[in-house]
Motif scaffolding. Structure first.
Motif, PDB file in Angstrom:
ATOM      1  N   SER A 101      33.749  45.639  47.146  1.00  0.00           N
ATOM      2  CA  SER A 101      33.042  45.562  48.323  1.00  0.00           C
ATOM      3  C   SER A 101      33.836  44.512  49.525  1.00  0.00           C
ATOM      4  N   HIS A 104      36.861  46.642  50.288  1.00  0.00           N
ATOM      5  CA  HIS A 104      36.695  47.591  51.109  1.00  0.00           C
ATOM      6  C   HIS A 104      36.659  47.152  52.699  1.00  0.00           C
ATOM      7  N   SER A 134      36.365  54.047  48.821  1.00  0.00           N
ATOM      8  CA  SER A 134      35.054  55.033  48.993  1.00  0.00           C
ATOM      9  C   SER A 134      34.105  53.990  48.614  1.00  0.00           C
ATOM     10  N   GLU A 136      30.797  51.966  48.569  1.00  0.00           N
ATOM     11  CA  GLU A 136      29.844  51.982  49.648  1.00  0.00           C
ATOM     12  C   GLU A 136      28.916  50.401  49.440  1.00  0.00           C
ATOM     13  N   LYS A 138      27.251  46.803  49.656  1.00  0.00           N
ATOM     14  CA  LYS A 138      27.395  45.473  50.632  1.00  0.00           C
ATOM     15  C   LYS A 138      27.414  44.384  49.916  1.00  0.00           C
TER      16      LYS A 138
END
Length: 329
Positions: A101, A104, A134, A136, A138
């Motif tokens: 996370s 990303h 990729s 997603e 959080k």
């Protein structure tokens, strides 16, 4: 005379017990703490969390510095591959997801700036790099909190205050008064301590020159402006009575420090807890700057200030309660 002899014998025995049990404790710590080359899952997860938080701190800087954290990225690439090999359920591992996370967000922030990330991609395997892109979740990274969201804290519930507390490292220019801090200390005084001996001591520093000198010694607050106030929580060793209480100064001091963090949040003050587990050189350099007596041990610093209009903070996701809890029926 007999009393003196008995006291002397007791002192000798206590010293021997203290040394023996401290040595045993030290040996256990030495067996299990996370070294750079440790391969156990728990130790690898520790390094991932450590370096993930380094990335989060860089993401939370008001003055974002593109390209930061290359060493942390390199260490994460290695440790994440280790965890993939060690944990057959790595995809659902909370530590693994937190790291992805944060990575990303690192990628997204740099791509927004059209900053070349070839240096980063070269550190990761193709499979791991695809997972970063990729992701997603959080769970980690940064988020923004507003000062106006703290204005009603004194009317809020404890649950909302606890869930809304973040470590804030950058503050408004408004000074913090000793009266404001003493209110928070007073609210924290119901913190429990062994036999109600209340060993905790609080040292408030408002002189910015001294604050900066203390933080330079502490070493973990680099890259941020000097905070308006710095609080040292310490423990008075005279409050303890035998060798079995050798760790109690840090337990009682830690409890008080957490109460103080909640109290500061309650009164609408921003704060950041900072490690004060010093080696001898750092402790020796610190003591004269704040007049810390030899019978007090430092437990923790807390940087304090008023909230800025907006503050970017580390999201710093926590484990689920189920992960850390063992129920014995």
């Amino acid at each position: 005379m007999i009393r003196k002899v008995l006291d002397f014998r007791w002192d000798v025995m206590e010293k021997r017990r203290l040394m023996a049990e401290s040595r045993s404790q030290s040996n256990r710590f030495n067996r299990f703490y996370s070294r750079t080359y440790s391969v156990g899952t728990g130790q690898v997860e520790t390094r991932i969390l450590f370096h993930t938080h380094q990335i989060e701190k860089g993401l939370s800087h008001k003055d974002f510095r593109p390209g930061f954290g290359k060493d942390a990225l390199r260490c994460l690439a290695i440790a994440l591959e280790q965890l993939r090999g060690d944990d057959p359920r790595y995809e659902g591992n909370e530590v693994y997801r937190m790291a992805l996370s944060a990575l990303h967000e690192y990628v997204r922030r740099h791509q927004t700036l059209k900053f070349d990330l070839s240096y980063m991609q070269s550190m990761f395997s193709n499979e791991l790099w695809d997972e970063v892109l990729s992701c997603e979740d959080k769970a980690a990274g940064s988020e923004t909190i507003l000062r106006e969201s703290k204005l009603a804290n004194e009317q809020d519930t404890f649950a909302r205050i606890a869930h809304g507390r973040y470590a804030v490292r950058e503050y408004s220019s408004h000074p913090v008064s000793s009266e404001e801090l003493l209110k928070a200390v007073a609210l924290s005084m119901k913190t429990p301590s062994v036999c109600n001996r209340q060993p905790t001591r609080v040292h408030i520093v408002l002189d910015k020159t001294v604050i900066q000198r203390l933080l330079d010694i502490q070493g973990g607050y680099r890259g941020y402006p000097t905070p308006p106030a710095l609080v040292l929580v310490s423990s008075d060793l005279r409050a303890f009575m035998n060798h079995t209480e050798r760790n109690e100064p840090y337990v009682d001091g830690g409890l008080f420090a957490m109460s103080l963090l909640y109290s500061l949040e309650y009164y609408g003050l921003a704060a950041c807890p900072l490690n004060a587990m010093f080696d001898k050189a750092k402790e020796t350099a610190t003591r004269p700057l704040i007049g810390l007596p030899d019978y007090e041990v430092p437990v923790m610093y807390i940087a304090v200030g008023h909230f800025a209009e907006e503050s970017t903070v580390c999201r710093s996701a926590r484990f689920s309660a189920e992960r850390i809890t063992t129920v014995i029926k």
